[in-house]
Design a protein around this motif. Structure first.
Motif, short mmCIF file in Angstrom:
data_model
loop_
_atom_site.label_atom_id
_atom_site.label_comp_id
_atom_site.label_asym_id
_atom_site.label_seq_id
_atom_site.Cartn_x
_atom_site.Cartn_y
_atom_site.Cartn_z
N VAL A 326 5.74 10.35 -12.16
CA VAL A 326 6.70 9.40 -11.59
C VAL A 326 7.97 10.17 -11.23
O VAL A 326 8.53 10.87 -12.08
N LYS A 328 11.67 9.35 -9.76
CA LYS A 328 12.58 8.25 -9.46
C LYS A 328 13.97 8.81 -9.15
O LYS A 328 14.45 9.68 -9.86
N MET A 373 5.05 7.10 -7.44
CA MET A 373 4.11 7.13 -8.56
C MET A 373 2.80 7.77 -8.09
O MET A 373 2.25 7.37 -7.07
#
Length: 380
Positions: A326, A328, A373
């Motif tokens: 992931v 972010k 993701m």
């Protein structure tokens, strides 16, 4: 003679011609590299001599400038008290002052010409150094192609059904090589080469700023030059990582990711990167390590360059059967429903994930950052 036999002979002839062409190209590139190295050494010697001449002529000019100031003071003194000096003495002081001024003017012009010559030599040296590096890189790649043509390609040709498939396969290889060369050439030209050229120009301003505006302004210029050098170094390291991070083979995926993200954070002072790793830190098959590293690299670069993020969180999880990643960021985000032109980075990420039979999802909104993701199965 059967059509297959004729086709095989035609293919062997094509391969032979390709090998001869590539071999000749390799020899030409090697010759260009050697010529460039020789010229580089000659220019480097000439540059050192020119720099020495610049220092010497500056010293001579400074000495003449002091003599001119002293002579002007002497001339002013004689002019004020002309009744104390004879006409011959006054003329002698005036002529001496005029001669010194002329000599100083000539020295300054010589200094200017030598500085211009030095700058030109430095620019030529940079171009030659780039030529040598490109020649070395191309020589290495051509060696790989030659090895492929001499061994693997001949084995593949035995299994291809016809000459058309063989030709298309060879053209794809050559096209991929050329595209990689073009990409590297663009990145080096637009990145480190431009930055280093700017560094050279700004470094020349430091001396002028020191003489014209004082120490404080010169220190500011030096700080700016230092920032530019740091940016150039970061770009060079980024290009090296783009080619292939050496630590990936030695240390494995997780340590290499830590080092890579720390390097990005170091050269972007207003950026914070948080990295978390879960699960066992074990070595994976090379194809997984390279592909996963590239995915994290592309996602991070997008966040830094395009999203202008200040905070990036990278999470890496290795389970028994899957790898979960992931990435972010708190950047400016984008509209996922709107197709962007030339969004090759995201397209490349999707292709990599599909090759690994994984899944990729992107969640982003304008002004709300982006979450990428990735889930990749680990096939036994």
């Amino acid at each position: 003679m059967s059509e297959n036999k004729i086709g095989e002979k035609a293919l062997d002839s094509i391969i032979g011609e390709m090998i001869d062409t590539v071999t000749n190209s390799k020899d030409e590139i090697f010759e260009i590299g050697e010529q460039s190295r020789t010229e580089f050494e000659q220019l480097n010697t000439e540059l050192k001599e020119t720099k020495t001449q610049v220092v010497e002529i500056i010293d001579e000019g400074d000495k003449l400038e002091r003599q001119v100031r002293f002579s002007r003071m002497r001339l002013s003194e004689v002019s004020k008290h002309f009744d104390k000096y004879s006409e011959g003495q006054i003329r002698e002081v005036y002529e001496q002052t005029h001669q010194l001024q002329m000599q100083l003017s000539v020295k300054r012009e010589q200094e200017k010409q030598l500085r211009e010559k030095r700058d030109e030599l430095e620019q030529r040296l940079r171009r030659l150094e780039e030529t040598v590096e490109r020649a070395d890189a191309l020589g290495g790649k051509i060696s790989v192609v030659l090895n492929y043509l001499n061994k693997d390609f001949r084995q593949v040709s035995e299994t291809l059904e016809d000459a058309r498939e063989k030709q298309a396969f060879g053209l794809q290889i050559i096209e991929a090589q050329e595209e990689e060369r073009r990409r590297l050439s663009r990145e080096i030209h637009d990145g480190p080469a431009q930055m280093l050229a700017n560094v050279m120009l700004r470094s020349e301003l430091v001396d002028r700023t020191f003489r014209e505006r004082g120490v404080d302004e010169a220190i500011k210029e030096i700080k700016d030059v230092r920032k530019m050098v740091r940016s150039a170094l970061y770009e060079v390291r980024r290009i090296i990582y783009d080619l292939r991070p050496m630590a990936l083979d030695d240390l494995g995926l997780v340590p290499t990711l830590k080092k890579y993200l720390a390097t990005i954070e170091e050269y972007n002072t207003d950026l914070e990167i948080q990295f978390t790793s879960h699960g066992e830190e074990k070595r994976l098959d090379s194809k997984y390590e390279v592909a996963l590293f590239r995915l994290v690299q592309e996602a991070t670069q997008n966040a830094v360059k395009h999203a202008e993020a200040k905070l990036i969180h990278v999470s890496f999880e290795l389970t028994r059967n899957t790898v979960n990643i992931v990435v972010k960021d708190n950047g400016k985000g984008f509209d996922t429903g709107q197709k962007k032109e030339k969004s090759f980075g995201l397209v490349g990420m999707k292709e990599r994930v599909e090759m690994l039979e994984g899944e990729l999802s992107i969640d982003s909104e304008i002004g709300q950052g982006t979450v990428i993701m990735i889930q990749v199965p680990l096939n036994k």
